[in-house]
Design a protein around this motif. Structure first.
Motif, PDB file in Angstrom:
ATOM      1  N   ALA A   1      11.362  19.412  92.845  1.00 36.42           N
ATOM      2  CA  ALA A   1      12.172  20.559  93.269  1.00 36.42           C
ATOM      3  C   ALA A   1      11.445  21.866  92.973  1.00 36.42           C
ATOM      4  O   ALA A   1      11.445  22.801  93.784  1.00 36.42           O
ATOM      5  CB  ALA A   1      13.527  20.533  92.569  1.00 36.42           C
ATOM      6  N   SER A   2      10.807  21.924  91.818  1.00 40.92           N
ATOM      7  CA  SER A   2      10.050  23.124  91.451  1.00 40.92           C
ATOM      8  C   SER A   2       8.884  23.343  92.405  1.00 40.92           C
ATOM      9  O   SER A   2       8.630  24.467  92.856  1.00 40.92           O
ATOM     10  CB  SER A   2       9.544  22.985  90.013  1.00 40.92           C
ATOM     11  OG  SER A   2       8.718  24.068  89.662  1.00 40.92           O
ATOM     12  N   LYS A   3       8.176  22.267  92.748  1.00 39.97           N
ATOM     13  CA  LYS A   3       7.024  22.386  93.645  1.00 39.97           C
ATOM     14  C   LYS A   3       7.443  22.790  95.060  1.00 39.97           C
ATOM     15  O   LYS A   3       6.675  23.438  95.775  1.00 39.97           O
ATOM     16  CB  LYS A   3       6.261  21.059  93.679  1.00 39.97           C
ATOM     17  CG  LYS A   3       5.520  20.760  92.381  1.00 39.97           C
ATOM     18  CD  LYS A   3       4.817  19.419  92.424  1.00 39.97           C
ATOM     19  CE  LYS A   3       4.063  19.163  91.126  1.00 39.97           C
ATOM     20  NZ  LYS A   3       3.434  17.821  91.090  1.00 39.97           N
ATOM     21  N   LEU A   4       8.653  22.415  95.456  1.00 43.22           N
ATOM     22  CA  LEU A   4       9.139  22.782  96.790  1.00 43.22           C
ATOM     23  C   LEU A   4       9.644  24.220  96.843  1.00 43.22           C
ATOM     24  O   LEU A   4       9.929  24.734  97.918  1.00 43.22           O
ATOM     25  CB  LEU A   4      10.261  21.834  97.218  1.00 43.22           C
ATOM     26  CG  LEU A   4       9.860  20.402  97.575  1.00 43.22           C
ATOM     27  CD1 LEU A   4      11.097  19.572  97.887  1.00 43.22           C
ATOM     28  CD2 LEU A   4       8.905  20.383  98.763  1.00 43.22           C
ATOM     29  N   GLY A   5       9.763  24.853  95.675  1.00 43.42           N
ATOM     30  CA  GLY A   5      10.224  26.234  95.646  1.00 43.42           C
ATOM     31  C   GLY A   5      11.727  26.391  95.598  1.00 43.42           C
ATOM     32  O   GLY A   5      12.262  27.439  95.973  1.00 43.42           O
ATOM     33  N   ILE A   6      12.429  25.362  95.119  1.00 41.89           N
ATOM     34  CA  ILE A   6      13.883  25.455  94.983  1.00 41.89           C
ATOM     35  C   ILE A   6      14.220  26.356  93.799  1.00 41.89           C
ATOM     36  O   ILE A   6      13.603  26.271  92.736  1.00 41.89           O
ATOM     37  CB  ILE A   6      14.498  24.055  94.801  1.00 41.89           C
ATOM     38  CG1 ILE A   6      14.348  23.247  96.104  1.00 41.89           C
ATOM     39  CG2 ILE A   6      15.960  24.134  94.398  1.00 41.89           C
ATOM     40  CD1 ILE A   6      14.818  21.810  96.007  1.00 41.89           C
ATOM     41  N   ASP A   7      15.178  27.223  93.988  1.00 40.38           N
ATOM     42  CA  ASP A   7      15.606  28.163  92.952  1.00 40.38           C
ATOM     43  C   ASP A   7      16.080  27.394  91.715  1.00 40.38           C
ATOM     44  O   ASP A   7      17.067  26.651  91.786  1.00 40.38           O
ATOM     45  CB  ASP A   7      16.750  29.020  93.509  1.00 40.38           C
ATOM     46  CG  ASP A   7      17.262  30.040  92.503  1.00 40.38           C
ATOM     47  OD1 ASP A   7      16.743  30.096  91.372  1.00 40.38           O
ATOM     48  OD2 ASP A   7      18.197  30.781  92.860  1.00 40.38           O
ATOM     49  N   PRO A   8      15.402  27.545  90.574  1.00 38.96           N
ATOM     50  CA  PRO A   8      15.824  26.806  89.374  1.00 38.96           C
ATOM     51  C   PRO A   8      17.209  27.195  88.890  1.00 38.96           C
ATOM     52  O   PRO A   8      17.859  26.429  88.176  1.00 38.96           O
ATOM     53  CB  PRO A   8      14.748  27.169  88.338  1.00 38.96           C
ATOM     54  CG  PRO A   8      14.149  28.443  88.823  1.00 38.96           C
ATOM     55  CD  PRO A   8      14.218  28.387  90.321  1.00 38.96           C
ATOM     56  N   GLY A   9      17.684  28.373  89.303  1.00 38.05           N
ATOM     57  CA  GLY A   9      19.010  28.808  88.883  1.00 38.05           C
ATOM     58  C   GLY A   9      20.138  27.986  89.453  1.00 38.05           C
ATOM     59  O   GLY A   9      21.264  28.038  88.947  1.00 38.05           O
ATOM     60  N   CYS A  10      19.857  27.218  90.509  1.00 35.73           N
ATOM     61  CA  CYS A  10      20.923  26.401  91.097  1.00 35.73           C
ATOM     62  C   CYS A  10      20.673  24.906  90.899  1.00 35.73           C
ATOM     63  O   CYS A  10      21.387  24.077  91.457  1.00 35.73           O
ATOM     64  CB  CYS A  10      21.092  26.717  92.580  1.00 35.73           C
ATOM     65  SG  CYS A  10      19.662  26.344  93.595  1.00 35.73           S
TER      66      CYS A  10
END
Length: 389
Positions: free
Chosen positions: A227-236
């Motif tokens: 998820a981090s590598k895909l650029g998903i907002d860590p806040g959600c």
């Protein structure tokens, strides 16, 4: 008057395997430096989170004039973790002595990291040792300040029980063979399956739902990393472990509008069979779910029987991939598309049944190579909402 139901006790967090490997390496290097000669414990910077930890050292000894071994034992806290109490051996070898005067040029990197017996190999990364980004950052960040000017060291991590323990994990499904991995994005081992930890997950979900109308549910570390590598907002992003059912309902009760289920296909497909606690001790059903969707999609009976006979979801996926390559078909797309759609539908119905709230649920399934296999239509739509701009 009826007494209120007691709140479960707060779970005790522990530390991830990289922390113990790093602590042992620090102890071994200090032993070689005679500073102190035999440390009983070491304090290290966890980096993530920004705090320190004191780790007991079980044993430390020289193996030669320039080599030392330190042993620690894993303590994952109140977590049903099979690595509990497993020994971690950290071997440090001084490969080049420093001058002690100033920085000395060397063709070698100051620190090299290697995997010994029981530390897995990444078959999808040229058989590199399964020492992932956080573990490397932790080891280098804590060892570099201890090096004497011009000193060059090699660090080898050995997990004596790693090879046997790995047979009880899904490591092979993610391309890690012959041992365990130094995985994780943090030094803290949060209890994922222990009784009482569900309340901690609910609290984290409530906090994130207060500022985000769309959440991403990640089952474990592999999902968080991807998820981090895909650029998903860590806040959600919400880590759920195996507690998908209760957390889906909690999200509905908190007014969350959309949920993206993001996980390894062998875990996430259980939801297509109505299994909302995904720990294998509770229920499995992957063979039945996979075979049923193959049959519904029209796969010939002989192939459905082969799918049902596969021991793992990864083996079943490979069977379909081979079939597609040989025949020019798209069974992977058809079957996994149907599975993803069923996951969406059953999850949405599950939420409505238990809290009478409408929530859009989409899903994304990935394989052991961390490549996405399938996105449902809603999964793609919700993904576009949660990407960092």
């Amino acid at each position: 008057m009826t007494a209120p139901f007691p709140k479960p006790p707060s779970s005790r967090a522990g530390y991830t395997l990289p922390v113990f490997a790093c602590a042992g390496a620090i102890a071994a290097l200090r032993h070689l430096h005679d500073d102190p000669p035999s440390p009983q414990s070491v304090t290290l910077d966890l980096i993530t989170p920004a705090q320190t930890a004191e780790i007991p050292i079980e044993q430390v000894a020289r193996l030669g004039p320039t080599t030392a071994l330190a042993i620690t034992r894993s303590d994952p806290g109140d977590n049903l973790d099979l690595t509990r109490n497993t020994p971690i051996w950290s071997i440090v070898e001084i490969q080049q002595r420093g001058s002690g005067v100033g920085k000395q040029d060397s063709p070698l990197p100051a620190i090299t990291l290697e995997g010994g017996e029981g530390l897995g190999r990444q078959v999808n990364a040229e058989n590199q040792p399964a020492i992932y980004a956080y573990a490397r950052t932790l080891l280098l960040g804590n060892l570099e300040p201890l090096l004497r000017p011009g000193e060059v060291i090699g660090v080898t991590i050995v997990l004596p029980e790693g090879r046997s323990l790995a047979t009880r994990t899904s490591n092979a499904a993610f391309g890690v063979v012959e041992g365990l991995s130094l995985l994780g994005t943090s030094g803290i081992s949060q209890p994922l399956s222990a009784p009482g930890q569900l309340e901690d997950f609910r609290a984290a979900l409530r906090q994130k739902s207060a500022t985000h109308s769309a959440l991403v549910f990640c089952l474990g570390e592999n999902g968080l990393d991807l998820a981090s590598k895909l650029g998903i907002d860590p806040g959600c992003v919400v880590k759920t472990a195996n507690w998908l059912g209760p957390l889906l309902v909690e999200a509905g009760m908190q007014g969350v509008e959309s949920i993206l289920l993001f996980g390894y296909h062998g875990k996430l497909m259980k939801l297509a069979g109505g299994i909302f606690h995904t720990h294998h001790h509770v229920a499995d059903g992957r063979q039945e779910i996979f075979a049923a969707h193959c049959a519904i999609a029209g796969l010939p009976t002989a192939d459905v029987q082969q799918i049902f006979a596969c021991e793992t979801a990864e083996a079943a996926l490979k069977y379909l991939q081979t079939l597609d390559a040989d025949t020019g078909s798209d069974w992977v797309g058809r079957v996994y598309g149907a599975i993803a759609q069923t996951i969406d539908q059953r999850s949405s119905v599950y939420i409505r049944t238990h809290c009478d709230r409408p929530v859009r649920v989409g899903s994304i399934l990935f394989g052991r190579d961390r490549q996405i296999i399938a996105k449902s239509e809603l999964g793609s739509a919700i993904l576009s909402q949660v990407l960092l701009s």
